[in-house]
Write a protein that holds these residues in place. Structure first.
Motif, short mmCIF file in Angstrom:
data_model
loop_
_atom_site.label_atom_id
_atom_site.label_comp_id
_atom_site.label_asym_id
_atom_site.label_seq_id
_atom_site.Cartn_x
_atom_site.Cartn_y
_atom_site.Cartn_z
N ALA A 55 0.72 -1.26 0.05
CA ALA A 55 0.06 -0.05 -0.04
C ALA A 55 0.95 1.36 -0.14
CB ALA A 55 -0.80 -0.10 1.30
N VAL A 56 0.47 2.30 -0.84
CA VAL A 56 1.21 3.46 -0.96
C VAL A 56 0.81 4.22 0.42
CG1 VAL A 56 1.21 5.72 -1.91
CG2 VAL A 56 1.06 3.64 -3.40
N ARG A 57 1.89 4.73 1.25
CA ARG A 57 1.49 5.71 2.34
C ARG A 57 2.17 6.97 1.94
NH1 ARG A 57 0.17 2.71 6.76
NH2 ARG A 57 0.40 4.42 7.92
N PRO A 58 1.18 8.05 1.44
CA PRO A 58 1.70 9.14 1.09
C PRO A 58 2.49 10.04 2.30
CG PRO A 58 -0.57 9.33 1.12
CD PRO A 58 -0.18 7.78 1.45
N PRO A 59 3.30 11.06 2.08
CA PRO A 59 3.84 11.85 3.27
C PRO A 59 3.02 12.62 3.76
CG PRO A 59 4.42 12.81 1.06
CD PRO A 59 3.80 11.65 0.74
N LEU A 60 2.24 12.08 4.58
CA LEU A 60 1.05 12.95 5.24
C LEU A 60 1.25 12.95 6.84
CD1 LEU A 60 -2.36 12.26 3.23
CD2 LEU A 60 -0.46 14.01 2.89
#
Length: 568
Positions: A120-125
């Motif tokens: 899963a992509v984990r965006p830099p939020l």
């Protein structure tokens, strides 16, 4: 006797591609030693079934386990090792480095098959490390989500309205959780064309799911009792749990470090699944595929292509002289949303525009079976064909019934490079409960052939403002239909009255082109033929007001204002 057959095949990663490869290899060679290394607890589970467990349709988590190591050992004599994470690859020594609870070990191979899948992509939020933020990729993820619901979670935010995100949102709503679905792009299910995403959105709203499209998440603020998801437009959403479903990326870093060639993280393979390293093959979500329609190179994270590739790679390892090449996947996919089904195959508008391919788009709304048989309902079809010769390029559909059947037929036609007119001749099963004598697919062929040979000229709902500015819109629906909404300035003449009122149309047009419309495009096509043969510059609205309303979305309520029928 000397043989070229490998004695040890090591497969990294189970589930679809890896396990298919291992099972096929065993069926081809009883003497081979076949080892499957899986870093997780479950080596063969139903990824696609995870949302249905969260929603309660699948009652037991064990039902998601397709196979267990014990069953695979008994049935296929496979050495399946869960809890074995591959952390290194020495291609020169033909060994993989494996980490377990007992330390590291090196395992040699004669043939190595990489099936690491995607993560899963984990965006830099900010805030994504909150304990309330979950993904939905594994059985453990699904169990954890359902436990949170059982423990009292009553508000959920799902970030990402792709297939998994939409299914997760529906699953949570089915469990009584107040759910908001957030999507960065303008509409849910981004690969769907806008006009088909609209009825899907309406269905989600009908399920009680709040849809927030066009603004992604900016941060998650962790709290004591709940988290707050802050969107880019300033919206603040309170959540007892957050499902992160904004995409996946190939899980290939270990193999990149070992020298396996990649493109944007996906493993480059040839037509038989071979990587850049000798004796190493790769399959599944982590590999690069070439789109057979557009030529674009991208990974395809779908179980069907992974399963088929695994089988064919095993063939190439053990029977290289007769092995068939791995076909390039069209990306055929389907999803259930409430009472609707949405499905697609081949290229959409965005992909075709990006590839610079000239095409025509057809919109049809045929019934899934005979109209006089109870339960008849429309299938909303969008089909793209190449402008020069009508080659089928892509198709999408939304409806309550019969969508899967039509998309599967069209996927087969695209695979075999069929032109649209050939669909007329397909001999498809017909009985009133199942279809029509002119099936929806046959009708696509008829409309497409008419467009390609000039019998039918279409105008597109996306051009409605330009049409209103430069043309006379002729609405040929009935008075009752027009009362529900008509475009401003349109002339209403029912199609059955048109031949006797051509002079009225001519005077209203005053030299302008005439753009005809009805509910679905059938009656306006008839009217178009009358107008053309009377000397008018005419075109018929593709898909009629059904498509127009879907393209306009919320704007339809004002642009298609109700109007009392004007008598002749």
């Amino acid at each position: 006797m000397v043989t070229s057959t490998p004695t040890r095949i090591v497969v990294v990663g189970g589930v679809a591609g890896g396990m298919s490869c291992a099972a096929r290899a065993r069926r081809l060679d009883e003497s081979a030693e076949i080892i499957v290394l899986e870093r997780g607890e479950h080596v063969s589970f139903a990824n696609c079934g995870l949302p249905y467990y969260v929603g309660g349709e699948i009652a037991e988590a064990d039902s998601l386990l397709v196979q267990t190591p014990e069953r695979l050992r008994a049935a296929l004599d496979l050495d399946v090792r869960p809890g074995h994470e591959v952390v290194g690859l020495d291609a020169e020594a033909r060994e993989v480095v494996v980490r377990t609870d007992h330390g590291e070990e090196r395992i040699g191979y004669d043939a190595l098959v990489l099936s690491p899948g995607a993560r899963a992509v984990r965006p830099p939020l900010p805030g994504l490390d909150s304990s309330r933020v979950r993904t939905l990729r594994t059985v453990d993820d699904a169990v954890a989500l359902r436990e949170q619901v059982d423990e009292g979670a009553r508000r959920a935010v799902v970030l990402g309205a792709g297939f998994i995100g939409v299914e997760a949102a529906e699953a949570l709503a089915a469990q009584g959780v107040a759910t908001t679905l957030v999507e960065l792009t303008p509409h849910v299910l981004p690969p769907l064309e806008t006009e088909l995403a609209w009825p899907v959105t309406e269905e989600l709203l009908g399920l009680g799911i709040c849809v927030h499209a066009g603004a992604g998440a900016q941060k998650v603020i962790a709290g004591i009792d709940h988290d707050v998801v802050v969107l880019a437009d300033g919206t603040r959403l309170e959540a007892d749990l957050v499902v992160l479903s904004v995409g996946v990326r190939p899980d290939t870093e270990v193999f990149e470090r070992a020298g396996v060639a990649t493109e944007r993280g996906a493993i480059v393979v040839d037509e038989h699944g071979r990587t850049s390293l000798p004796g190493v093959w790769a399959v599944g979500d982590a590999t690069v595929s070439t789109d057979p329609v557009t030529g674009v190179r991208r990974p395809v994270a779908l179980a069907g292509p992974a399963n088929r590739a695994g089988r064919l790679v095993a063939d190439h390892i053990l029977r290289p002289h007769t092995a068939r090449p791995v076909p390039q996947p069209l990306g055929t996919a389907i999803v259930r949303v409430g009472g609707l089904t949405a499905a697609m195959t081949g290229a959409n508008r965005a992909a075709l525009d990006g590839a610079g391919i000239a095409y025509r788009t057809l919109h049809l709304h045929p019934n899934q079976h005979a109209g006089y048989f109870p339960g008849a309902d429309q299938i909303h079809l969008v089909v793209h064909v190449r402008e020069e010769d009508g080659l089928l390029l892509g198709a999408q559909a939304v409806g309550t019934d019969g969508v899967d059947k039509r998309i599967d037929v069209l996927a087969t036609a695209i695979r075999h490079r069929t032109v649209v007119a050939d669909l007329i001749d397909l001999d498809l099963a017909y009985s009133p409960p199942y279809g029509q004598a002119k099936d929806a697919v046959n009708l696509v062929g008829m409309v497409g052939a008419n467009v390609l040979d000039g019998t039918l000229r279409l105008w597109d709902a996306r051009d409605v403002d330009d049409v209103l500015a430069a043309s006379l819109v002729l609405d040929v629906r009935s008075a009752g239909e027009v009362a529900t909404g008509i475009l401003p300035g349109a002339l209403h003449v029912p199609h059955t009255e048109l031949r006797g009122r051509l002079q009225e149309v001519r005077e209203a047009a005053a030299g302008r082109p005439v753009r005809v419309m009805c509910a679905s495009g059938v009656r306006s096509a008839i009217a178009h033929r009358v107008l053309v043969q009377a000397g008018f510059d005419s075109a018929s609205l593709s898909g009629g007001t059904l498509t127009l309303r879907a393209v306009l979305g919320d704007r339809a309520a004002t642009l298609l204002a109700p109007r009392v029928h004007q008598p002749a």
